[in-house]
Design an enzyme around this catalytic site. Sequence first.
Site, PDB file in Angstrom:
ATOM      1  N   CYS A 133      49.740 -23.820  37.026  1.00 58.78           N
ATOM      2  CA  CYS A 133      51.133 -24.231  37.188  1.00 58.78           C
ATOM      3  C   CYS A 133      51.217 -25.645  37.757  1.00 58.78           C
ATOM      4  O   CYS A 133      51.066 -25.856  38.963  1.00 58.78           O
ATOM      5  CB  CYS A 133      51.851 -23.236  38.106  1.00 58.78           C
ATOM      6  SG  CYS A 133      53.557 -23.684  38.442  1.00 58.78           S
ATOM      7  N   CYS A 136      53.981 -26.209  40.293  1.00 55.72           N
ATOM      8  CA  CYS A 136      53.674 -25.704  41.638  1.00 55.72           C
ATOM      9  C   CYS A 136      52.686 -26.621  42.356  1.00 55.72           C
ATOM     10  O   CYS A 136      52.849 -26.924  43.530  1.00 55.72           O
ATOM     11  CB  CYS A 136      53.028 -24.320  41.580  1.00 55.72           C
ATOM     12  SG  CYS A 136      53.762 -23.179  40.420  1.00 55.72           S
ATOM     13  N   ASP A 137      51.653 -27.046  41.657  1.00 53.66           N
ATOM     14  CA  ASP A 137      50.507 -27.652  42.345  1.00 53.66           C
ATOM     15  C   ASP A 137      50.259 -29.124  42.015  1.00 53.66           C
ATOM     16  O   ASP A 137      49.396 -29.750  42.636  1.00 53.66           O
ATOM     17  CB  ASP A 137      49.231 -26.848  42.001  1.00 53.66           C
ATOM     18  CG  ASP A 137      49.342 -25.407  42.472  1.00 53.66           C
ATOM     19  OD1 ASP A 137      49.993 -25.167  43.501  1.00 53.66           O
ATOM     20  OD2 ASP A 137      48.797 -24.509  41.806  1.00 53.66           O
TER      21      ASP A 137
END
Length: 307
Positions: A133, A136-137
Amino acid sequence: MKNLLIIGSGAAGLTAAVYASRANLAPLLIAGKLPGGLLTQTSDVENYPGFPEAINGFELMMRFQQQAQRFGTEILNESVASVNFTNKGPHEITLGSGEKFEAKALIIATGASPRWLGLESEKRLMTKGVSACATCDGAFYRNMPVVVIGGGDTAMEEALFLTRFASEVTLIHRRDQFRASKIMSERVMKNPKVKVILNSAVDEILGENEVEGVSVKNLVNGEKSELKCKGYFAALGHSPNTEIFKGSVDMNENGYIVLKGNSSYTSVEGVFAAGDCADHVYRQAVTAAGMGCKAAIDAERWLEANS
Ligand code: NDP
Protein backbone atom coordinates in the site's frame (compact mmCIF):
# COMPACT_ATOMS: atom_id res chain seq x y z
CA MET A 1 -31.20 -15.39 18.33
CA LYS A 2 -28.87 -12.38 18.07
CA ASN A 3 -30.00 -9.03 16.72
CA LEU A 4 -26.88 -8.50 14.69
CA LEU A 5 -23.84 -10.50 13.65
CA ILE A 6 -20.79 -8.75 12.27
CA ILE A 7 -18.24 -10.81 10.34
CA GLY A 8 -14.79 -9.20 10.28
CA SER A 9 -12.73 -7.16 12.72
CA GLY A 10 -10.98 -4.56 10.55
CA ALA A 11 -11.83 -0.88 10.43
CA ALA A 12 -15.24 -1.57 8.84
CA GLY A 13 -16.37 -4.37 11.17
CA LEU A 14 -15.24 -2.70 14.37
CA THR A 15 -16.74 0.66 13.43
CA ALA A 16 -20.03 -1.10 12.66
CA ALA A 17 -19.70 -2.69 16.11
CA VAL A 18 -19.16 0.66 17.85
CA TYR A 19 -22.28 2.11 16.25
CA ALA A 20 -24.44 -1.00 16.66
CA SER A 21 -23.49 -1.52 20.30
CA ARG A 22 -24.13 2.15 21.11
CA ALA A 23 -27.56 1.61 19.57
CA ASN A 24 -28.12 -1.23 22.09
CA LEU A 25 -28.10 -3.98 19.48
CA ALA A 26 -25.57 -6.07 21.47
CA PRO A 27 -23.81 -7.32 18.32
CA LEU A 28 -21.70 -10.44 18.16
CA LEU A 29 -18.56 -9.90 16.10
CA ILE A 30 -16.62 -12.81 14.62
CA ALA A 31 -13.05 -11.55 14.30
CA GLY A 32 -11.72 -13.96 11.66
CA LYS A 33 -8.19 -15.11 10.93
CA LEU A 34 -6.55 -11.71 11.30
CA PRO A 35 -8.10 -9.95 14.33
CA GLY A 36 -7.90 -6.21 13.72
CA GLY A 37 -7.66 -6.70 9.96
CA LEU A 38 -5.04 -5.55 7.46
CA LEU A 39 -4.09 -2.42 9.39
CA THR A 40 -2.45 -4.58 12.03
CA GLN A 41 0.13 -5.46 9.38
CA THR A 42 1.22 -1.92 8.64
CA SER A 43 3.65 0.01 10.80
CA ASP A 44 2.77 3.65 11.41
CA VAL A 45 -0.55 5.00 10.20
CA GLU A 46 -0.12 8.67 9.39
CA ASN A 47 -3.34 9.34 7.50
CA TYR A 48 -6.01 8.32 10.00
CA PRO A 49 -7.58 11.61 11.13
CA GLY A 50 -7.16 12.44 14.79
CA PHE A 51 -3.61 11.12 15.12
CA PRO A 52 -1.38 14.00 13.99
CA GLU A 53 1.74 12.22 15.22
CA ALA A 54 0.79 8.89 13.57
CA ILE A 55 -0.26 5.73 15.37
CA ASN A 56 0.93 2.16 15.07
CA GLY A 57 -1.57 0.16 12.97
CA PHE A 58 -1.94 -2.59 15.56
CA GLU A 59 -2.52 -0.10 18.36
CA LEU A 60 -5.10 1.77 16.30
CA MET A 61 -7.10 -1.41 15.78
CA MET A 62 -6.84 -2.37 19.46
CA ARG A 63 -8.38 1.02 20.23
CA PHE A 64 -11.20 0.37 17.76
CA GLN A 65 -11.76 -2.95 19.53
CA GLN A 66 -11.78 -1.46 23.03
CA GLN A 67 -14.26 1.17 21.89
CA ALA A 68 -16.59 -1.51 20.48
CA GLN A 69 -16.31 -3.63 23.64
CA ARG A 70 -16.94 -0.64 25.90
CA PHE A 71 -20.47 -0.43 24.54
CA GLY A 72 -21.17 -4.15 24.78
CA THR A 73 -19.91 -5.78 21.58
CA GLU A 74 -19.11 -9.44 22.13
CA ILE A 75 -16.05 -10.54 20.14
CA LEU A 76 -15.21 -14.13 19.23
CA ASN A 77 -11.74 -14.88 17.88
CA GLU A 78 -13.03 -17.50 15.46
CA SER A 79 -13.57 -17.77 11.71
CA VAL A 80 -16.81 -18.32 9.85
CA ALA A 81 -16.76 -21.51 7.78
CA SER A 82 -20.14 -21.19 6.06
CA VAL A 83 -23.31 -19.10 5.97
CA ASN A 84 -26.96 -19.72 5.30
CA PHE A 85 -28.86 -16.55 4.43
CA THR A 86 -32.60 -16.33 3.96
CA ASN A 87 -34.31 -13.27 2.59
CA LYS A 88 -35.39 -11.10 5.57
CA GLY A 89 -33.59 -13.54 7.88
CA PRO A 90 -32.88 -15.20 10.14
CA HIS A 91 -29.30 -15.62 8.91
CA GLU A 92 -27.20 -18.50 10.16
CA ILE A 93 -23.45 -18.80 10.33
CA THR A 94 -21.32 -21.82 11.19
CA LEU A 95 -17.89 -21.29 12.70
CA GLY A 96 -14.80 -23.35 11.99
CA SER A 97 -15.38 -24.99 15.38
CA GLY A 98 -18.82 -26.14 14.23
CA GLU A 99 -20.69 -23.75 16.52
CA LYS A 100 -23.71 -22.07 14.90
CA PHE A 101 -25.28 -18.65 15.47
CA GLU A 102 -28.45 -17.08 14.15
CA ALA A 103 -29.20 -13.40 13.79
CA LYS A 104 -31.95 -11.15 12.49
CA ALA A 105 -29.43 -9.00 10.61
CA LEU A 106 -25.82 -9.43 9.56
CA ILE A 107 -22.97 -7.21 8.38
CA ILE A 108 -20.23 -8.62 6.14
CA ALA A 109 -16.93 -6.79 6.70
CA THR A 110 -14.39 -9.40 5.74
CA GLY A 111 -12.03 -7.08 3.82
CA ALA A 112 -9.69 -7.94 0.98
CA SER A 113 -6.22 -9.43 0.92
CA PRO A 114 -3.40 -8.07 -1.20
CA ARG A 115 -1.88 -10.59 -3.57
CA TRP A 116 1.79 -11.40 -3.05
CA LEU A 117 4.40 -13.14 -5.14
CA GLY A 118 4.66 -15.75 -2.39
CA LEU A 119 8.35 -15.25 -1.60
CA GLU A 120 9.64 -16.17 1.84
CA SER A 121 11.40 -12.79 1.94
CA GLU A 122 8.08 -10.96 1.46
CA LYS A 123 6.86 -12.43 4.75
CA ARG A 124 10.11 -11.94 6.61
CA LEU A 125 10.50 -8.28 5.60
CA MET A 126 6.83 -7.33 5.95
CA THR A 127 6.63 -3.79 7.42
CA LYS A 128 10.45 -3.63 7.16
CA GLY A 129 10.36 -2.27 3.64
CA VAL A 130 7.76 -4.65 2.18
CA SER A 131 4.31 -3.16 1.64
CA ALA A 132 1.24 -3.54 -0.52
CA CYS A 133 0.00 0.00 0.00
CA ALA A 134 1.82 3.08 -1.30
CA THR A 135 -0.81 5.42 0.14
CA CYS A 136 -0.15 3.94 3.58
CA ASP A 137 3.62 3.64 3.51
CA GLY A 138 4.96 5.76 0.61
CA ALA A 139 5.87 8.76 2.75
CA PHE A 140 8.40 6.67 4.67
CA TYR A 141 10.60 6.47 1.56
CA ARG A 142 11.54 10.10 1.08
CA ASN A 143 14.60 10.34 -1.20
CA MET A 144 15.05 6.57 -1.26
CA PRO A 145 14.82 4.20 -4.24
CA VAL A 146 11.80 1.86 -4.32
CA VAL A 147 10.45 -0.88 -6.59
CA VAL A 148 6.84 -1.58 -7.55
CA ILE A 149 5.80 -4.99 -8.87
CA GLY A 150 2.85 -5.38 -11.27
CA GLY A 151 1.45 -4.06 -14.52
CA GLY A 152 -2.17 -3.20 -13.71
CA ASP A 153 -3.77 0.13 -12.82
CA THR A 154 -2.88 -0.30 -9.17
CA ALA A 155 0.80 -0.67 -10.06
CA MET A 156 0.65 2.48 -12.23
CA GLU A 157 -1.13 4.42 -9.51
CA GLU A 158 1.26 3.25 -6.82
CA ALA A 159 4.32 4.01 -8.96
CA LEU A 160 3.09 7.53 -9.75
CA PHE A 161 2.17 8.19 -6.12
CA LEU A 162 5.61 7.05 -4.98
CA THR A 163 7.37 9.51 -7.31
CA ARG A 164 6.30 12.22 -4.84
CA PHE A 165 8.65 10.82 -2.23
CA ALA A 166 11.13 8.33 -3.61
CA SER A 167 14.39 9.26 -5.33
CA GLU A 168 13.61 6.69 -8.05
CA VAL A 169 10.75 4.29 -8.69
CA THR A 170 11.47 1.11 -10.64
CA LEU A 171 8.41 -0.66 -11.96
CA ILE A 172 8.98 -4.37 -12.62
CA HIS A 173 6.45 -6.29 -14.72
CA ARG A 174 6.47 -9.89 -15.88
CA ARG A 175 5.26 -9.26 -19.45
CA ASP A 176 6.17 -6.81 -22.22
CA GLN A 177 2.77 -5.11 -22.01
CA PHE A 178 0.87 -3.50 -19.21
CA ARG A 179 -2.60 -4.63 -18.30
CA ALA A 180 -3.29 -1.10 -17.04
CA SER A 181 -5.37 1.45 -18.94
CA LYS A 182 -3.55 3.33 -21.70
CA ILE A 183 -3.79 6.67 -19.97
CA MET A 184 -2.26 5.38 -16.74
CA SER A 185 0.49 3.48 -18.58
CA GLU A 186 1.37 6.59 -20.57
CA ARG A 187 1.59 8.71 -17.46
CA VAL A 188 4.03 6.23 -15.99
CA MET A 189 6.13 5.98 -19.15
CA LYS A 190 6.38 9.77 -19.36
CA ASN A 191 7.40 10.25 -15.75
CA PRO A 192 11.17 10.82 -15.57
CA LYS A 193 11.32 9.42 -12.05
CA VAL A 194 9.98 6.01 -13.13
CA LYS A 195 12.21 3.38 -14.67
CA VAL A 196 10.41 0.40 -16.20
CA ILE A 197 11.79 -3.15 -16.35
CA LEU A 198 9.64 -5.46 -18.48
CA ASN A 199 9.63 -9.24 -19.00
CA SER A 200 11.12 -9.63 -15.54
CA ALA A 201 10.29 -11.14 -12.20
CA VAL A 202 11.60 -10.52 -8.71
CA ASP A 203 12.83 -13.84 -7.40
CA GLU A 204 14.07 -12.63 -4.01
CA ILE A 205 14.03 -9.55 -1.83
CA LEU A 206 17.49 -8.86 -0.46
CA GLY A 207 18.28 -7.84 3.11
CA GLU A 208 18.29 -9.54 6.51
CA ASN A 209 16.40 -7.12 8.74
CA GLU A 210 15.23 -4.55 6.20
CA VAL A 211 14.84 -4.32 2.45
CA GLU A 212 18.15 -3.55 0.75
CA GLY A 213 17.37 -4.55 -2.82
CA VAL A 214 15.79 -7.13 -5.10
CA SER A 215 17.12 -9.91 -7.27
CA VAL A 216 15.50 -9.65 -10.72
CA LYS A 217 15.32 -12.37 -13.35
CA ASN A 218 14.85 -11.53 -17.01
CA LEU A 219 12.17 -13.98 -18.15
CA VAL A 220 13.29 -13.88 -21.79
CA ASN A 221 17.00 -14.63 -21.49
CA GLY A 222 17.13 -15.90 -17.88
CA GLU A 223 19.75 -13.31 -16.86
CA LYS A 224 19.78 -12.26 -13.24
CA SER A 225 20.63 -8.86 -11.83
CA GLU A 226 20.41 -7.05 -8.50
CA LEU A 227 18.80 -3.71 -7.89
CA LYS A 228 19.27 -1.61 -4.75
CA CYS A 229 16.09 -0.28 -3.11
CA LYS A 230 14.69 0.50 0.33
CA GLY A 231 11.04 -0.16 -0.39
CA TYR A 232 9.28 -3.06 -2.15
CA PHE A 233 5.66 -2.46 -3.11
CA ALA A 234 3.61 -5.41 -4.35
CA ALA A 235 0.84 -4.09 -6.60
CA LEU A 236 -0.52 -7.39 -7.85
CA GLY A 237 -4.13 -6.60 -7.10
CA HIS A 238 -6.35 -7.56 -4.19
CA SER A 239 -8.71 -10.45 -3.65
CA PRO A 240 -11.86 -9.79 -1.65
CA ASN A 241 -12.32 -12.22 1.24
CA THR A 242 -15.75 -13.29 0.06
CA GLU A 243 -15.28 -16.96 -0.83
CA ILE A 244 -17.72 -18.19 1.84
CA PHE A 245 -20.49 -15.89 0.55
CA LYS A 246 -20.40 -17.15 -3.07
CA GLY A 247 -23.91 -18.05 -4.15
CA SER A 248 -25.42 -16.43 -1.04
CA VAL A 249 -25.14 -12.78 -2.00
CA ASP A 250 -24.62 -10.93 -5.31
CA MET A 251 -21.01 -10.17 -6.25
CA ASN A 252 -19.33 -8.65 -9.28
CA GLU A 253 -17.06 -10.67 -11.57
CA ASN A 254 -14.09 -10.04 -9.26
CA GLY A 255 -15.88 -11.28 -6.15
CA TYR A 256 -16.61 -7.87 -4.59
CA ILE A 257 -20.02 -7.69 -2.91
CA VAL A 258 -22.45 -5.51 -4.83
CA LEU A 259 -24.16 -2.78 -2.81
CA LYS A 260 -27.45 -1.10 -3.64
CA GLY A 261 -26.95 2.54 -4.65
CA ASN A 262 -25.18 4.59 -2.04
CA SER A 263 -26.23 2.25 0.78
CA SER A 264 -24.77 -0.83 2.47
CA TYR A 265 -27.72 -3.03 1.42
CA THR A 266 -26.77 -6.25 -0.38
CA SER A 267 -29.00 -8.43 -2.56
CA VAL A 268 -30.26 -10.24 0.57
CA GLU A 269 -32.67 -8.42 2.89
CA GLY A 270 -31.12 -7.94 6.30
CA VAL A 271 -27.56 -8.60 5.08
CA PHE A 272 -25.33 -5.54 4.77
CA ALA A 273 -21.71 -5.13 3.69
CA ALA A 274 -18.96 -2.64 4.43
CA GLY A 275 -15.29 -2.03 3.76
CA ASP A 276 -12.88 -3.54 1.28
CA CYS A 277 -15.00 -6.65 0.60
CA ALA A 278 -17.38 -4.26 -1.17
CA ASP A 279 -14.98 -1.55 -2.32
CA HIS A 280 -12.06 -2.08 -4.67
CA VAL A 281 -11.59 1.63 -5.33
CA TYR A 282 -10.70 3.46 -2.11
CA ARG A 283 -9.48 0.72 0.28
CA GLN A 284 -8.53 3.10 3.10
CA ALA A 285 -9.02 2.66 6.83
CA VAL A 286 -11.06 5.82 7.02
CA THR A 287 -13.34 4.89 4.11
CA ALA A 288 -13.80 1.37 5.49
CA ALA A 289 -14.68 2.85 8.88
CA GLY A 290 -17.18 5.18 7.19
CA MET A 291 -18.77 2.23 5.39
CA GLY A 292 -18.96 0.32 8.69
CA CYS A 293 -20.83 3.22 10.23
CA LYS A 294 -23.26 3.28 7.30
CA ALA A 295 -23.86 -0.47 7.57
CA ALA A 296 -24.64 -0.26 11.30
CA ILE A 297 -27.09 2.59 10.74
CA ASP A 298 -28.72 0.73 7.82
CA ALA A 299 -28.97 -2.46 9.91
CA GLU A 300 -30.43 -0.60 12.89
CA ARG A 301 -33.10 1.10 10.76
CA TRP A 302 -33.86 -2.13 8.90
CA LEU A 303 -34.27 -4.02 12.20
CA GLU A 304 -36.58 -1.33 13.52
CA ALA A 305 -38.75 -1.53 10.40
CA ASN A 306 -38.76 -5.34 10.22
CA SER A 307 -38.93 -6.59 13.82
P1 NDP B 1 -4.95 -6.35 -11.86
O1 NDP B 1 -5.41 -7.74 -11.64
O2 NDP B 1 -5.55 -5.54 -12.96
O3 NDP B 1 -3.37 -6.34 -12.12
C1 NDP B 1 -2.51 -7.14 -11.39
C2 NDP B 1 -1.14 -7.05 -12.04
O4 NDP B 1 -0.25 -7.85 -11.25
C3 NDP B 1 -1.09 -7.58 -13.47
O5 NDP B 1 -0.29 -6.76 -14.26
C4 NDP B 1 -0.48 -8.96 -13.31
O6 NDP B 1 0.33 -9.34 -14.38
C5 NDP B 1 0.41 -8.77 -12.09
N1 NDP B 1 0.57 -10.03 -11.37
C6 NDP B 1 -0.39 -10.76 -10.75
N2 NDP B 1 0.15 -11.86 -10.20
C7 NDP B 1 1.48 -11.80 -10.47
C8 NDP B 1 2.56 -12.65 -10.18
N3 NDP B 1 2.43 -13.78 -9.46
N4 NDP B 1 3.79 -12.30 -10.61
C9 NDP B 1 3.97 -11.16 -11.33
N5 NDP B 1 2.98 -10.32 -11.64
C10 NDP B 1 1.74 -10.64 -11.22
O7 NDP B 1 -5.12 -5.64 -10.43
P2 NDP B 1 -5.19 -4.09 -10.10
O8 NDP B 1 -5.24 -3.99 -8.62
O9 NDP B 1 -4.12 -3.36 -10.78
O10 NDP B 1 -6.58 -3.63 -10.68
C11 NDP B 1 -7.81 -4.27 -10.26
C12 NDP B 1 -8.99 -3.54 -10.90
O11 NDP B 1 -9.12 -2.24 -10.32
C13 NDP B 1 -8.81 -3.32 -12.40
O12 NDP B 1 -10.06 -3.42 -13.01
C14 NDP B 1 -8.29 -1.90 -12.50
O13 NDP B 1 -8.56 -1.28 -13.75
C15 NDP B 1 -9.03 -1.24 -11.34
N6 NDP B 1 -8.27 -0.08 -10.84
C16 NDP B 1 -8.57 1.15 -11.35
C17 NDP B 1 -7.86 2.24 -10.92
C18 NDP B 1 -8.23 3.56 -11.50
O14 NDP B 1 -9.02 3.61 -12.40
N7 NDP B 1 -7.67 4.65 -11.00
C19 NDP B 1 -6.79 2.17 -9.95
C20 NDP B 1 -6.53 0.82 -9.49
C21 NDP B 1 -7.26 -0.25 -9.95
P3 NDP B 1 -0.30 -9.73 -15.81
O15 NDP B 1 -0.72 -8.43 -16.44
O16 NDP B 1 0.84 -10.38 -16.52
O17 NDP B 1 -1.43 -10.65 -15.53
